[in-house]
Design an enzyme around this catalytic site. Structure first.
Site, PDB file in Angstrom:
ATOM      1  N   ARG A 233      37.546 -21.618  50.527  1.00  0.00           N
ATOM      2  CA  ARG A 233      37.747 -20.540  49.556  1.00  0.00           C
ATOM      3  C   ARG A 233      36.417 -20.037  49.003  1.00  0.00           C
ATOM      4  O   ARG A 233      36.257 -18.858  48.711  1.00  0.00           O
ATOM      5  CB  ARG A 233      38.649 -21.017  48.416  1.00  0.00           C
ATOM      6  CG  ARG A 233      39.137 -19.866  47.534  1.00  0.00           C
ATOM      7  CD  ARG A 233      40.275 -20.298  46.633  1.00  0.00           C
ATOM      8  NE  ARG A 233      39.821 -21.150  45.535  1.00  0.00           N
ATOM      9  CZ  ARG A 233      40.653 -21.725  44.665  1.00  0.00           C
ATOM     10  NH1 ARG A 233      41.963 -21.577  44.795  1.00  0.00           N
ATOM     11  NH2 ARG A 233      40.180 -22.466  43.682  1.00  0.00           N
ATOM     12  N   LYS A 248      27.458 -28.877  48.229  1.00  0.00           N
ATOM     13  CA  LYS A 248      27.562 -30.313  47.999  1.00  0.00           C
ATOM     14  C   LYS A 248      29.026 -30.664  47.775  1.00  0.00           C
ATOM     15  O   LYS A 248      29.619 -30.302  46.754  1.00  0.00           O
ATOM     16  CB  LYS A 248      26.757 -30.756  46.781  1.00  0.00           C
ATOM     17  CG  LYS A 248      26.660 -32.290  46.667  1.00  0.00           C
ATOM     18  CD  LYS A 248      26.324 -32.759  45.282  1.00  0.00           C
ATOM     19  CE  LYS A 248      27.554 -32.960  44.432  1.00  0.00           C
ATOM     20  NZ  LYS A 248      28.472 -34.037  44.910  1.00  0.00           N
ATOM     21  N   PRO A 249      29.651 -31.379  48.705  1.00  0.00           N
ATOM     22  CA  PRO A 249      31.032 -31.803  48.494  1.00  0.00           C
ATOM     23  C   PRO A 249      31.089 -32.991  47.544  1.00  0.00           C
ATOM     24  O   PRO A 249      30.084 -33.659  47.309  1.00  0.00           O
ATOM     25  CB  PRO A 249      31.491 -32.202  49.902  1.00  0.00           C
ATOM     26  CG  PRO A 249      30.239 -32.667  50.580  1.00  0.00           C
ATOM     27  CD  PRO A 249      29.122 -31.826  50.004  1.00  0.00           C
ATOM     28  N   ALA A 250      32.255 -33.263  46.997  1.00  0.00           N
ATOM     29  CA  ALA A 250      32.422 -34.422  46.129  1.00  0.00           C
ATOM     30  C   ALA A 250      32.084 -35.695  46.893  1.00  0.00           C
ATOM     31  O   ALA A 250      32.374 -35.819  48.089  1.00  0.00           O
ATOM     32  CB  ALA A 250      33.861 -34.481  45.618  1.00  0.00           C
ATOM     33  N   SER A 305      34.927 -30.358  36.207  1.00  0.00           N
ATOM     34  CA  SER A 305      35.214 -30.491  34.787  1.00  0.00           C
ATOM     35  C   SER A 305      34.469 -29.453  33.961  1.00  0.00           C
ATOM     36  O   SER A 305      33.399 -28.971  34.349  1.00  0.00           O
ATOM     37  CB  SER A 305      34.834 -31.893  34.307  1.00  0.00           C
ATOM     38  OG  SER A 305      33.428 -32.049  34.294  1.00  0.00           O
ATOM     39  N   THR A 306      35.023 -29.145  32.801  1.00  0.00           N
ATOM     40  CA  THR A 306      34.375 -28.197  31.899  1.00  0.00           C
ATOM     41  C   THR A 306      33.042 -28.738  31.398  1.00  0.00           C
ATOM     42  O   THR A 306      32.069 -27.985  31.276  1.00  0.00           O
ATOM     43  CB  THR A 306      35.302 -27.889  30.705  1.00  0.00           C
ATOM     44  OG1 THR A 306      36.486 -27.235  31.202  1.00  0.00           O
ATOM     45  CG2 THR A 306      34.626 -26.984  29.696  1.00  0.00           C
ATOM     46  N   GLY A 309      30.545 -28.196  34.063  1.00  0.00           N
ATOM     47  CA  GLY A 309      30.313 -26.763  34.199  1.00  0.00           C
ATOM     48  C   GLY A 309      29.358 -26.237  33.149  1.00  0.00           C
ATOM     49  O   GLY A 309      28.498 -25.387  33.431  1.00  0.00           O
ATOM     50  N   GLU A 326      35.441 -22.666  38.171  1.00  0.00           N
ATOM     51  CA  GLU A 326      36.847 -23.000  37.963  1.00  0.00           C
ATOM     52  C   GLU A 326      36.843 -24.393  37.359  1.00  0.00           C
ATOM     53  O   GLU A 326      36.583 -25.383  38.042  1.00  0.00           O
ATOM     54  CB  GLU A 326      37.610 -22.939  39.289  1.00  0.00           C
ATOM     55  CG  GLU A 326      39.116 -23.025  39.101  1.00  0.00           C
ATOM     56  CD  GLU A 326      39.658 -24.367  39.527  1.00  0.00           C
ATOM     57  OE1 GLU A 326      40.053 -25.136  38.625  1.00  0.00           O
ATOM     58  OE2 GLU A 326      39.687 -24.649  40.728  1.00  0.00           O
ATOM     59  N   CYS A 360      44.172 -29.076  39.148  1.00  0.00           N
ATOM     60  CA  CYS A 360      43.750 -28.442  37.899  1.00  0.00           C
ATOM     61  C   CYS A 360      44.822 -27.534  37.321  1.00  0.00           C
ATOM     62  O   CYS A 360      44.745 -27.146  36.151  1.00  0.00           O
ATOM     63  CB  CYS A 360      42.463 -27.652  38.120  1.00  0.00           C
ATOM     64  SG  CYS A 360      42.580 -26.499  39.494  1.00  0.00           S
ATOM     65  N   GLU A 458      43.183 -33.270  29.929  1.00  0.00           N
ATOM     66  CA  GLU A 458      43.796 -33.086  31.244  1.00  0.00           C
ATOM     67  C   GLU A 458      44.160 -34.461  31.803  1.00  0.00           C
ATOM     68  O   GLU A 458      43.304 -35.333  31.933  1.00  0.00           O
ATOM     69  CB  GLU A 458      42.815 -32.366  32.174  1.00  0.00           C
ATOM     70  CG  GLU A 458      43.436 -31.807  33.428  1.00  0.00           C
ATOM     71  CD  GLU A 458      42.471 -30.906  34.174  1.00  0.00           C
ATOM     72  OE1 GLU A 458      42.947 -30.073  34.970  1.00  0.00           O
ATOM     73  OE2 GLU A 458      41.244 -31.020  33.975  1.00  0.00           O
ATOM     74  N   SER A 518      49.590 -20.586  43.565  1.00  0.00           N
ATOM     75  CA  SER A 518      48.399 -20.328  44.377  1.00  0.00           C
ATOM     76  C   SER A 518      48.757 -19.591  45.659  1.00  0.00           C
ATOM     77  O   SER A 518      49.750 -19.910  46.316  1.00  0.00           O
ATOM     78  CB  SER A 518      47.700 -21.644  44.721  1.00  0.00           C
ATOM     79  OG  SER A 518      47.290 -22.319  43.553  1.00  0.00           O
TER      80      SER A 518
END
Length: 555
Positions: A233, A248-250, A305-306, A309, A326, A360, A458, A518
């Site tokens: 995406r 960078k992936p998790a 996470s916020t 971010g 996001e 999320c 969350e 989605s």
């Protein structure tokens, strides 16, 4: 010995193997020479099927280990990072393990890269951008569409890899692969629709036009809960626009991103256009900081996470980067008295328990009007008992896989314990699953109040929390009483109420009588502290372009 770039792999079968396997050593040597997927000091042998020209199983063995260990079998499991079209190690030579959350066993290792490795990948992407931005939209579209086709042909293996590293059921993984591949296809089409404008000029001797041009090198950080779809995406929108990517992936789920690199290479994506750097949790802050502060990077896209971010926003301020974020959610799921009970329960099940509650946009707070409250709780409990089965995602009977790691289990349990201590009722579950590990019981809590942590944070786990409300105004007030604003849902049969509530809810996405919202064609994103920008749909491409106004005089 077979040369693999600058490394060597010992291509010999293990003691006790059958003569048939031993006879494959010569063929295997050729296979290994073209698949440099393992770090230094790793030996690999495989069973190779000449009829299908595919490797049918792998066993990877650490040469320094005292005993041999069977590893996850996949031709798309790559144990190196991908930079400039090459499989590379970290400069330090360090690696870190990737663990199957269902079994606790190691799937493999990947390079533990740092800021120096990331800086080099950014330089590669910047160089590639100079030529990639000059390609035509049709050329980019052709490559993306080809990549989509190749992913669909490898969908089963991609699904198995995703389940192994993330834990979700195979059925859900298959759904994600189709969803993720749809973004490759979609942006392959949208690449040809990056239209500009001609502005009617107020001057007879001037012409005014607007061009839409690629922004440049894009830094991306993707989450573990959708390790395939979040890559496509983001990255495919950027690539379609003419940008290059350093991603960078998790650290929990890097293999899905690396598998996509292999298939992109097969599709003809030029070296340097897509680069994936892997890093452990310890090195992640340094890698993220380099992406944010490096002046060659013009755009950052992050899902997470916020709190993280906000750090990335601060780090990007020095170079005034364009940002897409996001971030966290605290989704309300409102059920009004006029709602169809069975549809509302079905929507709640789909919205809350997919991916074991680890999305999320999962329903975080179920607000149910007092006239239907008792019936909703009873019916939801019945359906949860009937439909939810905890287990390994590879078991066809499983509907609830593990949480991603032990820290996730501890957090979910602490939220449940807090709610129970403050007066909530455990209708179902409420404890870690008896099988242990990263599994948690599907849980239903009733009599939940707004001062409980599960109302404020969350949850990210298979815990449904149900609140009672009296009026429409109260429901909207409770729903909006949060700093988050990603997704919200409500069920009602009153058309007037539908219009009023949809307009009043302070969320970027609203599901009305629908628990799954989605879609590739729709914009995805939130308001308030849930993010900036949008992904997907026609709006997704715009995030990776800049507008240039051109005024031509002397006409």
């Amino acid at each position: 010995m077979v040369r693999m770039g600058t490394e060597f792999a010992v291509c010999t079968p293990a003691p006790g193997d059958s003569g048939e396997i031993a006879m494959q050593a010569t063929t295997l040597a050729v296979v290994c020479a073209h698949n440099p997927r393992v770090p230094l000091q790793i030996s690999r042998w495989a069973v190779y099927c000449p009829l299908s020209s595919r490797i049918t199983s792998f066993i990877t063995v650490r040469t320094m280990a005292a005993s041999q260990a069977t590893r996850f079998a996949s031709t798309l499991l790559f144990e190196k990072a991908y930079v400039d079209g090459q499989w590379v190690s970290a400069k330090s030579g360090k690696t870190f393990p990737v663990i199957n959350p269902a079994t606790g066993k190691e799937l493999g290792t990947v390079p533990d890269m740092n800021e120096d490795d990331t800086r080099q990948a950014i330089q590669v992407a910047f160089k590639a951008f100079q030529t990639w931005k000059e390609t035509t939209a049709k050329e980019r579209s052709t490559i993306l569409r080809r990549w989509s086709d190749i992913c669909l042909k490898n969908a089963r293996e991609l699904s198995q890899l995703l389940t192994a590293e993330m834990g979700k059921t195979l059925l859900e993984s298959e759904g994600e692969i189709n969803y993720g591949t749809s973004f490759i296809d979609w942006f392959g089409e949208e690449a040809r629709r990056a239209y500009g404008d001609v502005i009617p000029s107020p001057f007879k001797n001037k012409r005014m036009l607007v061009l839409r041009q690629p922004i440049g090198v894009c830094g991306m950080i993707t989450p573990w809960n959708f390790p395939n779809a979040m890559v496509t995406r983001k990255a495919c929108a950027a690539i379609a626009a003419g940008c290059t990517v350093v991603l960078k992936p998790a650290e929990d789920t890097p293999f899905s991103a690396l598998a996509l690199c292999e298939l992109a290479m097969q599709a003809g994506l030029p070296p340097g256009v897509l680069n994936v750097v892997t890093s452990s949790r310890a090195n992640a802050p340094a890698v993220g900081k380099e992406l944010c502060e490096n002046p060659l990077v013009k755009k950052i896209s992050f899902t997470g996470s916020t709190s993280t971010g906000k750090i990335l926003l601060q780090q990007s301020a020095s170079s005034v980067k364009k940002m897409s974020m996001e971030l966290g959610g605290n989704a309300p799921f409102i059920v009004f008295d006029s709602a169809d009970l069975d549809k509302a329960v079905a929507g709640a099940m789909a919205c809350k328990f997919r991916c074991s509650g680890q999305t999320c946009v999962c329903a975080n707070r179920m607000l149910v009007q007092e006239g239907i409250y008792d019936r909703f709780v009873k019916r939801l409990a019945e359906v949860m008992k009937q439909e939810l089965r905890v287990g390994d995602g590879t078991d066809p009977a499983t509907t609830q896989g593990p949480l991603i790691n032990k820290a996730a289990v501890d957090k979910v349990h602490s939220l449940v314990q807090d709610a129970l201590a403050k007066g909530a009722t455990a209708v179902l579950g409420g404890k870690p699953d008896p099988r242990g590990g990263n599994f948690y019981q599907p849980t239903l809590l009733a009599d939940v109040k707004t001062d409980m942590r599960c109302s404020l944070e969350e949850i990210f786990g298979p815990v449904a929390t149900v609140f009672k409300f009296s009026s429409e105004e109260e429901a909207v007030a409770i729903a909006n009483a949060t700093s988050f604003g990603l997704a919200g849902y409500f069920y009602s049969s009153d058309i007037g109420q539908i219009w009023r509530v949809a307009e009043k809810l302070e969320y970027g996405m609203i599901g009305v009588n629908e628990g799954i919202i989605s879609a590739t064609e729709a914009p995805f994103g939130g308001v308030k502290e849930s993010g900036l920008g949008r992904e997907g749909g026609k709006y997704g491409l715009e995030e990776y372009t800049e507008l240039k106004y051109v005024c031509i005089g002397g006409i």
